[in-house]
Design an enzyme around this catalytic site. Structure first.
Site, PDB file in Angstrom:
ATOM      1  N   CYS A 124       0.836  -1.204   0.000  1.00  9.67           N
ATOM      2  CA  CYS A 124       0.000   0.000   0.000  1.00  9.67           C
ATOM      3  C   CYS A 124       0.870   1.254   0.000  1.00  9.67           C
ATOM      4  O   CYS A 124       0.467   2.286  -0.533  1.00  9.67           O
ATOM      5  CB  CYS A 124      -0.945  -0.004   1.193  1.00  9.67           C
ATOM      6  N   HIS A 173      -1.284   1.549   7.428  1.00  9.90           N
ATOM      7  CA  HIS A 173      -1.841   1.420   6.085  1.00  9.90           C
ATOM      8  C   HIS A 173      -1.818   2.781   5.404  1.00  9.90           C
ATOM      9  O   HIS A 173      -2.083   3.814   6.030  1.00  9.90           O
ATOM     10  CB  HIS A 173      -3.279   0.889   6.163  1.00  9.90           C
TER      11      HIS A 173
END
Length: 696
Positions: A142, A623
């Site tokens: 990510c 994230h």
């Protein structure tokens, strides 16, 4: 037969007149059974071969093509450098040269993944908004997806996106730059841009780009989590060197300002920078700092001007931290309380107890602090230990005891663990006499005069029975050599297991928001160099802890602002979750520019936001996602790996904002069509989520 002019071919040791040209067989990737024989001079470039192939096979001018040469062993090799000659490319008579045409969806036939035919057709039939395209998570990637999406793969930087979409990069690929990556990073990035902006993909798989990055930067090998800003820095630097228009870098001698006017020194520094660095990345992203160093001993002033690609601005760091703890009274009738405390970052455990004493009325000396994990004590802290050893995620319990030490006033402090019988397994006749821990453990002060089994039983029953009102009964107990008392209780819960929130939980603040302007002001504040990084004073002839000040001299078209949320000190490593308030429009840097270019008209310094890279989570995990404004429609989108959704502007500002992208207003092309989809909030309010392998 038409006669060809004779060419002089220069070989390493001699010159020869070319009598026989090189005969090559040209064919298309989708029709390799029908080659066309064509003759070329050895001094012809690969670009000449490509143009002839396009003419022979009547390729449309808007279609992009590339060449491969087929070797004698059947393998194929890309002819990347179109400026190379047939001789330098080692093409020999009779070789097959294959022309490949890019698909309408931005992919190349040779790199098309092996998927079922129906899947390919479904993807080609899909028609979406160009640029509104996700990136598949390959496993902890990510960080890479977020960096790519803010850099322009999906919706961000218009000048960089259009540079690749219009194929301007093809004529500027620098294959011979020793600092570059042989044009491979630029080509891999171009492929992603063209796929994302074809409108034929909901999401694309950046596997080839990931492979190229790992090949040229070993720190990004594998599938570990990394910093999106570090990947972004590598990407912009790699694109710059792959597209550097300077084919031979001259040696540039740096001169001291020596009292010369700033305008003269700045223009000289920029001119020297451009002599070695000239690319689309420099055109769009590079600006100029003024750096002033002052020696504390002799007051020598050193002024230099340095190019930059992004601003890494600090966040105002508080000298305090907020901690949440549970306080357990000695009185069994009083439930444990949850407290939120403000304590000094560089403080001791005793400071935590002193702050808690103001809420509870219990003296700090009668408290013991413990880290509870999995229903047992993970660690008991001493009063003089640093608070930095207690992490944000730790479950901290503070117990009221008769004394702050294990032995005080003729008493002992014992740890008590609670156990219950495990339920029977699978409805069998097995009574399940195994035991498991439950609840949180206790610290119990016991007078030495009562150190008998009967007294311990009585004390424990009273501690667990809510003042004698509970029917809970201790079945077995034992005092181990580690002075831990283990109580075995029935499966029914005991009343004191619940807790209440102290009133401080309602009004305590986790930190006031700061404005982006404050961060930039901190960036331009005078600071003293650290001992690990002194400056060598040419006058004193020794290293000095000089003062340093950075000022903004010239800003680029696209300004990247990196918020330094990750703080690394000798005492602690932490992530700063401070809310930084940043404007969507009209970010004005006029007050920070100390001097415009001397030979240019004044340049406006107002910027509009076009993208944000977000980080949710802590130092160890987290994230990355992206907010980006589509250059064509002006609509904002939220990119979470392969998931893309429209969002409203008021949803963009959050504590997760990590890297901001601003475009100078005078260079922004306003959208010609309005786009007003129904915005859907991003699924990010609940904090971080772990990366997962997704199938595209």
């Amino acid at each position: 037969m038409t006669s060809r002019p004779l060419n002089v071919v220069e070989l390493p040791s001699t010159q020869k007149v070319e009598v026989y040209p090189v005969e090559l067989y040209l064919c298309q990737h989708n029709d390799m059974e029908s080659p066309v024989s064509t003759q070329f001079s050895r001094v012809d470039t690969i670009d000449t071969v490509l143009r002839e192939a396009r003419r022979q096979f009547e390729v449309s001018p808007e279609d992009e093509t590339r060449l491969w040469v087929k070797n004698s062993d059947g393998s194929c090799e890309r002819l990347r450098n179109i400026h190379m000659t047939v001789l330098d490319a080692c093409l020999s008579p009779g070789q097959v040269v294959i022309m490949e045409t890019r698909n309408k969806d931005g992919t190349w036939p040779s790199s098309r993944p092996h998927v079922m035919r129906n899947s390919v057709e479904d993807e080609e039939l899909y028609s979406g908004q160009p640029g509104v395209c996700g990136l598949t998570n390959l496993g902890n990637t990510c960080f890479m997806n977020s960096a790519l999406q803010v850099a322009s793969v999906s919706a961000m930087c218009p000048p960089l996106t259009e540079y690749f979409l219009n194929n301007h990069y093809l004529g500027e690929l620098n294959f011979g730059n020793p600092l570059g990556m042989k044009g491979e990073i630029a080509e891999a990035y171009a492929d992603l841009v063209k796929q994302a902006w074809s409108g034929h993909h909901r999401a694309i798989v950046p596997r080839m780009f990931k492979t190229k990055v790992g090949h040229f930067a070993s720190q990004f090998l594998g599938y570990h989590q990394h910093d999106a800003q570090e990947l972004l820095s590598f990407l912009l630097d790699g694109l710059h060197e792959d597209l550097n228009r300077v084919k031979r870098k001259d040696y540039v001698e740096l001169r001291d300002a020596a009292g010369r006017p700033d305008e003269e020194v700045a223009e000289e520094a920029w001119r020297n920078h451009k002599r070695r660095n000239d690319s689309i990345i420099v055109d769009i992203f590079h600006g100029l700092f003024k750096s002033t160093l002052v020696c504390p001993a002799c007051c020598k002033v050193s002024v230099t001007f340095d190019p930059f690609c992004y601003l890494s601005v600090p966040l105002p760091v508080s000298h305090e931290r907020t901690m949440e703890v549970f306080f357990v009274y000695m009185d069994p009738c009083r439930k444990p309380q949850q407290h939120r405390l403000v304590v000094p970052k560089a403080g001791k455990v005793l400071d935590l107890c002193i702050a808690l004493a103001k809420h509870t009325g219990v003296p700090a000396e009668q408290m013991m602090v413990a880290d509870v994990f999995s229903h047992r004590f993970y660690k008991l802290y001493q009063a003089d230990e640093a608070l930095s050893c207690i992490l944000e995620r730790d479950d901290i319990f503070v117990y009221e005891v008769a004394g702050a030490q294990a032995e005080l006033g003729g008493s002992l402090v014992l740890s008590v663990y609670l156990r219950e019988r495990a339920p029977p397994r699978d409805n069998t006749s097995d009574p399940g006499y195994g035991v498991v821990l439950f609840g949180h453990p206790l610290l119990v002060s016991v007078p030495q005069a009562q150190l008998s089994w009967d007294a311990l039983y009585s004390l424990l029953l009273d501690r667990l029975s809510d003042g004698g009102n509970s029917s809970a009964k201790v079945l077995t107990a034992g005092l181990s050599t580690s002075r831990e008392l283990h109580g075995l209780l029935p499966d029914s819960p005991v009343p004191w297991q619940g807790y209440v929130k102290h009133e401080c939980m309602g009004h305590a603040q986790r930190g006031q928001p700061v404005k982006l302007r404050e961060c930039v002001e901190l960036f331009t504040t005078v600071e003293t160099l650290e001992e690990e990084n002194p400056w060598y004073c040419p006058t004193c002839k020794r290293h000095q802890l000089a003062t340093k000040k950075l000022d903004l001299w010239a800003l680029p078209e696209v300004l990247i602002i990196h918020l330094k949320r990750f703080s690394y000190t000798r005492l602690a490593r932490e992530k700063l979750d401070t809310l930084v308030e940043f404007p969507i429009r009209d970010l004005d840097f006029s007050d920070f520019i100390i001097k415009p270019w001397a030979d240019m008209a004044p340049v406006p310094h107002k910027y509009d936001l076009i993208a944000v890279s977000n980080h949710y989570g802590s130092l160890r995990d987290g994230h990355y996602t992206t907010f980006a404004r589509n250059k064509d429609s002006g609509q904002w989108f939220y990119f979470d790996d392969s998931s893309v959704s429209p969002v409203a502007e008021h949803q963009i500002e959050s504590k997760a904002a990590y890297v901001l992208f601003y475009h100078r207003q005078d260079r922004i092309r306003r959208p010609t069509t309005a786009c007003t989809p129904n915005p859907r909030p991003p699924d990010a309010g609940g904090g971080p989520r772990g990366d997962s392998m997704e199938v595209d």
